[in-house]
Design a protein around this motif. Structure first.
Motif, PDB file in Angstrom:
ATOM      1  N   VAL A  52      11.226   3.925  47.732  1.00 29.34           N
ATOM      2  CA  VAL A  52      11.218   4.847  48.868  1.00 29.34           C
ATOM      3  C   VAL A  52       9.811   5.330  49.217  1.00 29.34           C
ATOM      4  CG1 VAL A  52      13.578   5.598  48.479  1.00 29.34           C
ATOM      5  CG2 VAL A  52      11.703   6.805  47.339  1.00 29.34           C
ATOM      6  N   ALA A  53       8.822   4.961  48.427  1.00 30.30           N
ATOM      7  CA  ALA A  53       7.430   5.312  48.738  1.00 30.30           C
ATOM      8  C   ALA A  53       6.519   4.258  48.124  1.00 30.30           C
ATOM      9  CB  ALA A  53       7.077   6.697  48.204  1.00 30.30           C
ATOM     10  N   ARG A  54       5.505   3.876  48.879  1.00 31.32           N
ATOM     11  CA  ARG A  54       4.519   2.901  48.411  1.00 31.32           C
ATOM     12  C   ARG A  54       3.139   3.491  48.683  1.00 31.32           C
ATOM     13  NH1 ARG A  54       7.765  -1.949  48.257  1.00 31.32           N
ATOM     14  NH2 ARG A  54       9.593  -1.655  49.563  1.00 31.32           N
ATOM     15  N   ILE A  55       2.443   3.862  47.615  1.00 33.10           N
ATOM     16  CA  ILE A  55       1.178   4.579  47.743  1.00 33.10           C
ATOM     17  C   ILE A  55       0.125   3.874  46.895  1.00 33.10           C
ATOM     18  CG2 ILE A  55      -0.008   6.798  47.411  1.00 33.10           C
ATOM     19  CD1 ILE A  55       2.957   7.987  47.400  1.00 33.10           C
ATOM     20  N   GLY A  56      -0.993   3.560  47.517  1.00 34.17           N
ATOM     21  CA  GLY A  56      -2.094   2.931  46.795  1.00 34.17           C
ATOM     22  C   GLY A  56      -3.301   3.847  46.766  1.00 34.17           C
ATOM     23  N   ILE A  57      -4.004   3.873  45.636  1.00 31.02           N
ATOM     24  CA  ILE A  57      -5.211   4.687  45.496  1.00 31.02           C
ATOM     25  C   ILE A  57      -6.350   3.768  45.077  1.00 31.02           C
ATOM     26  CG2 ILE A  57      -6.251   6.718  44.459  1.00 31.02           C
ATOM     27  CD1 ILE A  57      -3.501   7.621  43.563  1.00 31.02           C
ATOM     28  N   ASP A  58      -7.448   3.841  45.809  1.00 29.54           N
ATOM     29  CA  ASP A  58      -8.584   2.980  45.499  1.00 29.54           C
ATOM     30  C   ASP A  58      -9.849   3.619  46.077  1.00 29.54           C
ATOM     31  OD1 ASP A  58      -8.997  -0.041  44.487  1.00 29.54           O
ATOM     32  OD2 ASP A  58     -10.413   0.352  46.108  1.00 29.54           O
ATOM     33  N   ALA A  59     -10.980   3.365  45.432  1.00 28.85           N
ATOM     34  CA  ALA A  59     -12.248   3.874  45.960  1.00 28.85           C
ATOM     35  C   ALA A  59     -12.591   3.225  47.289  1.00 28.85           C
ATOM     36  CB  ALA A  59     -13.363   3.636  44.944  1.00 28.85           C
ATOM     37  N   ASP A  60     -12.155   1.975  47.478  1.00 33.07           N
ATOM     38  CA  ASP A  60     -12.424   1.242  48.718  1.00 33.07           C
ATOM     39  C   ASP A  60     -11.202   0.411  49.064  1.00 33.07           C
ATOM     40  OD1 ASP A  60     -13.706   0.022  50.909  1.00 33.07           O
ATOM     41  OD2 ASP A  60     -14.480  -1.603  49.653  1.00 33.07           O
ATOM     42  N   PRO A  61     -10.111   1.053  49.491  1.00 35.26           N
ATOM     43  CA  PRO A  61      -8.894   0.291  49.773  1.00 35.26           C
ATOM     44  C   PRO A  61      -9.057  -0.591  51.000  1.00 35.26           C
ATOM     45  CG  PRO A  61      -8.634   2.554  50.506  1.00 35.26           C
ATOM     46  CD  PRO A  61      -9.955   2.492  49.788  1.00 35.26           C
ATOM     47  N   ALA A  62      -8.314  -1.678  51.016  1.00 32.67           N
ATOM     48  CA  ALA A  62      -8.327  -2.596  52.156  1.00 32.67           C
ATOM     49  C   ALA A  62      -6.988  -2.508  52.876  1.00 32.67           C
ATOM     50  CB  ALA A  62      -8.586  -4.026  51.699  1.00 32.67           C
ATOM     51  N   ASP A  63      -7.046  -2.264  54.165  1.00 34.28           N
ATOM     52  CA  ASP A  63      -5.845  -2.172  55.003  1.00 34.28           C
ATOM     53  C   ASP A  63      -5.559  -3.557  55.573  1.00 34.28           C
ATOM     54  OD1 ASP A  63      -3.916  -1.718  56.900  1.00 34.28           O
ATOM     55  OD2 ASP A  63      -4.995  -0.146  57.965  1.00 34.28           O
ATOM     56  N   VAL A  64      -4.437  -4.148  55.162  1.00 34.73           N
ATOM     57  CA  VAL A  64      -4.147  -5.518  55.590  1.00 34.73           C
ATOM     58  C   VAL A  64      -3.860  -5.607  57.078  1.00 34.73           C
ATOM     59  CG1 VAL A  64      -3.318  -6.256  53.321  1.00 34.73           C
ATOM     60  CG2 VAL A  64      -1.696  -5.282  54.971  1.00 34.73           C
ATOM     61  N   THR A  65      -3.619  -4.474  57.736  1.00 30.26           N
ATOM     62  CA  THR A  65      -3.385  -4.501  59.185  1.00 30.26           C
ATOM     63  C   THR A  65      -4.694  -4.394  59.969  1.00 30.26           C
ATOM     64  OG1 THR A  65      -3.084  -2.085  59.395  1.00 30.26           O
ATOM     65  CG2 THR A  65      -1.151  -3.400  58.826  1.00 30.26           C
ATOM     66  N   ASP A  66      -5.806  -4.202  59.295  1.00 27.42           N
ATOM     67  CA  ASP A  66      -7.114  -4.117  59.935  1.00 27.42           C
ATOM     68  C   ASP A  66      -7.794  -5.482  59.842  1.00 27.42           C
ATOM     69  OD1 ASP A  66      -9.525  -2.169  60.802  1.00 27.42           O
ATOM     70  OD2 ASP A  66     -10.283  -3.640  59.368  1.00 27.42           O
ATOM     71  N   ALA A  67      -8.251  -6.021  60.962  1.00 27.09           N
ATOM     72  CA  ALA A  67      -8.791  -7.387  60.997  1.00 27.09           C
ATOM     73  C   ALA A  67     -10.000  -7.544  60.084  1.00 27.09           C
ATOM     74  CB  ALA A  67      -9.166  -7.766  62.430  1.00 27.09           C
ATOM     75  N   ASP A  68     -10.909  -6.575  60.089  1.00 24.23           N
ATOM     76  CA  ASP A  68     -12.098  -6.671  59.245  1.00 24.23           C
ATOM     77  C   ASP A  68     -11.736  -6.599  57.766  1.00 24.23           C
ATOM     78  OD1 ASP A  68     -13.706  -6.904  61.461  1.00 24.23           O
ATOM     79  OD2 ASP A  68     -14.310  -4.800  61.488  1.00 24.23           O
ATOM     80  N   ASP A  69     -10.827  -5.696  57.411  1.00 23.03           N
ATOM     81  CA  ASP A  69     -10.410  -5.585  56.014  1.00 23.03           C
ATOM     82  C   ASP A  69      -9.710  -6.858  55.549  1.00 23.03           C
ATOM     83  OD1 ASP A  69     -11.421  -3.047  56.010  1.00 23.03           O
ATOM     84  OD2 ASP A  69      -9.529  -2.033  55.577  1.00 23.03           O
ATOM     85  N   ALA A  70      -8.833  -7.395  56.404  1.00 24.66           N
ATOM     86  CA  ALA A  70      -8.118  -8.618  56.038  1.00 24.66           C
ATOM     87  C   ALA A  70      -9.085  -9.786  55.861  1.00 24.66           C
ATOM     88  CB  ALA A  70      -7.063  -8.945  57.099  1.00 24.66           C
ATOM     89  N   ARG A  71     -10.090  -9.861  56.746  1.00 24.50           N
ATOM     90  CA  ARG A  71     -11.079 -10.935  56.603  1.00 24.50           C
ATOM     91  C   ARG A  71     -11.868 -10.779  55.308  1.00 24.50           C
ATOM     92  NH1 ARG A  71     -14.232 -10.028  60.835  1.00 24.50           N
ATOM     93  NH2 ARG A  71     -15.916  -9.142  59.586  1.00 24.50           N
ATOM     94  N   TRP A  72     -12.178  -9.543  54.926  1.00 22.88           N
ATOM     95  CA  TRP A  72     -12.916  -9.338  53.681  1.00 22.88           C
ATOM     96  C   TRP A  72     -12.086  -9.785  52.477  1.00 22.88           C
ATOM     97  CZ3 TRP A  72     -17.622  -8.982  52.019  1.00 22.88           C
ATOM     98  CH2 TRP A  72     -17.870  -8.529  50.731  1.00 22.88           C
ATOM     99  N   LEU A  73     -10.795  -9.537  52.507  1.00 21.14           N
ATOM    100  CA  LEU A  73      -9.938 -10.006  51.416  1.00 21.14           C
ATOM    101  C   LEU A  73      -9.987 -11.530  51.319  1.00 21.14           C
ATOM    102  CD1 LEU A  73      -6.846  -7.681  51.913  1.00 21.14           C
ATOM    103  CD2 LEU A  73      -8.489  -7.597  50.036  1.00 21.14           C
TER     104      LEU A  73
END
Length: 355
Positions: free
Chosen positions: A192-213
């Motif tokens: 019922v909840a999905r939460i990620g914690i990271d110093a530099d998280p990557a948002d898979v819905t963001d084109a730049d973040d997805a490209r970096w992955l």
């Protein structure tokens, strides 16, 4: 070359000759070439010291290639031409030093998150069973892109014939099982909840973040790239909540976002080794604090002796495998158990706990 440059050259040579020689022959050739080029090493030294490592620089170069800003390098990577890739990498690094350094400084190389669900699924399901929970809220520490948070929606197959998860899922994970104890086959309850914690998280819905992955995957590893694409697509269909910052400080915020009638399950997969011991103990204290109001579970896959309170089974530190831990905090009580061992970041595992 100066002594400092020679040391950097040795780092790149070792990366090519030892670290990636078998996993990515393309990167092995490029890394050695960079280490042998005085111009390339001078360009690398323009980056802050902590961002001069081969993983950061190679990811930054790959990011430029994927963005269409280094066409010669992109063509060499697409053709898996090692010599051409080495030449193009040196040329790109020297010509576009500022861009490479900016990318390497701004972003951290992302670990390979794919495949960890084969370890996490049975342990999270077991945590829910022990707590009598009918719903869970997943909190992944060091989440990178939050791919671990789709664990309940993957199709997981084990070498002993067992399977877990959703058989219709586009994400297919596999792991070999050693030993004669079967995995628990109970299904994970509703997430019922999905939460990620990271110093530099990557948002898979963001084109730049997805490209970096994608840039963090060597170009000659198509199977890893295919797995990443499938997991990013699955995560994007229901994006997790990403919290940016220090995981230990953000834990109370994360717990507050899990509905009161769900069991918070914190997961760490090879994330705690970056913290000193006193910080790991503070992490444990955060879990204990949260359990004053409701039960809290912690599922871990960490190197031997890294996860505080999780038994080491008498195994040696730096033994080459990891311990799968399960801790349940209920009020003042803590039950911590080593429920398994795993190798190759979860692609081989042995379940030890009684089902």
């Amino acid at each position: 070359m100066a002594g400092r440059a020679r040391t950097l050259a040795q780092v790149y040579r070792h990366f090519g000759e030892a670290d990636t020689a078998t996993t990515s022959p393309l990167y092995a050739r490029v890394a050695v070439a960079l280490g042998e080029s005085e111009e390339a090493l001078r360009a690398v030294e323009a980056a802050p010291a902590r961002r001069r490592n081969p993983a950061a620089i190679l990811a930054a170069l790959h990011d430029l290639a994927l963005a269409g800003r280094a066409p010669a390098l992109a063509a060499a990577y697409a053709a898996a031409d090692r010599d051409a890739a080495a030449d193009a990498a040196i040329d790109t690094l020297v010509r576009m030093t500022d861009h490479v350094v900016a990318a390497a400084t701004r972003r951290q190389p992302k670990p390979d998150e794919t495949g960890r669900g084969a370890v996490l699924y049975p342990a999270v399901a077991e945590a829910a069973r022990r707590a009598g929970a009918h719903a869970v809220g997943l909190i992944d520490v060091g989440c990178s892109a939050g791919l671990n948070l789709t664990v309940d929606r993957a199709d997981i197959r084990y070498g002993n014939g067992q399977s877990l998860g959703d058989p219709s899922s586009p994400v297919r994970l596999s792991a070999s099982v050693v030993g004669d104890r079967p995995l628990p086959t109970r299904a994970m309850p509703e997430v019922v909840a999905r939460i990620g914690i990271d110093a530099d998280p990557a948002d898979v819905t963001d084109a730049d973040d997805a490209r970096w992955l994608r840039a963090c995957v060597p170009p000659d590893r198509p199977e890893r790239m295919a797995s990443l694409e499938a997991e990013m697509t699955l995560a994007a269909a229901s994006p997790p909540m990403l919290l940016r910052g220090d995981a230990i400080e953000l834990m109370p915020d994360a717990f507050a976002r899990v509905p009161a009638d769900a069991l918070p399950v914190v997961t760490t997969t090879w994330a705690l080794s970056r913290y000193p011991l006193d910080s790991r103990l503070r992490f444990l204290h955060r879990l204990d604090e949260a359990a004053a109001d409701r039960p809290v579970a912690w599922v871990s896959a960490e190197g031997v002796g890294v996860a505080p309170a999780i038994p080491t089974l008498g195994d040696r530190r730096a033994s080459g495998h990891s311990i799968i831990g399960l801790a349940l905090f209920e009020g003042a009580a803590l039950r911590a158990e080593a429920v398994g061992r795993c190798w190759s970041q979860g692609r081989l595992l042995a379940w030890l706990a009684e089902s």
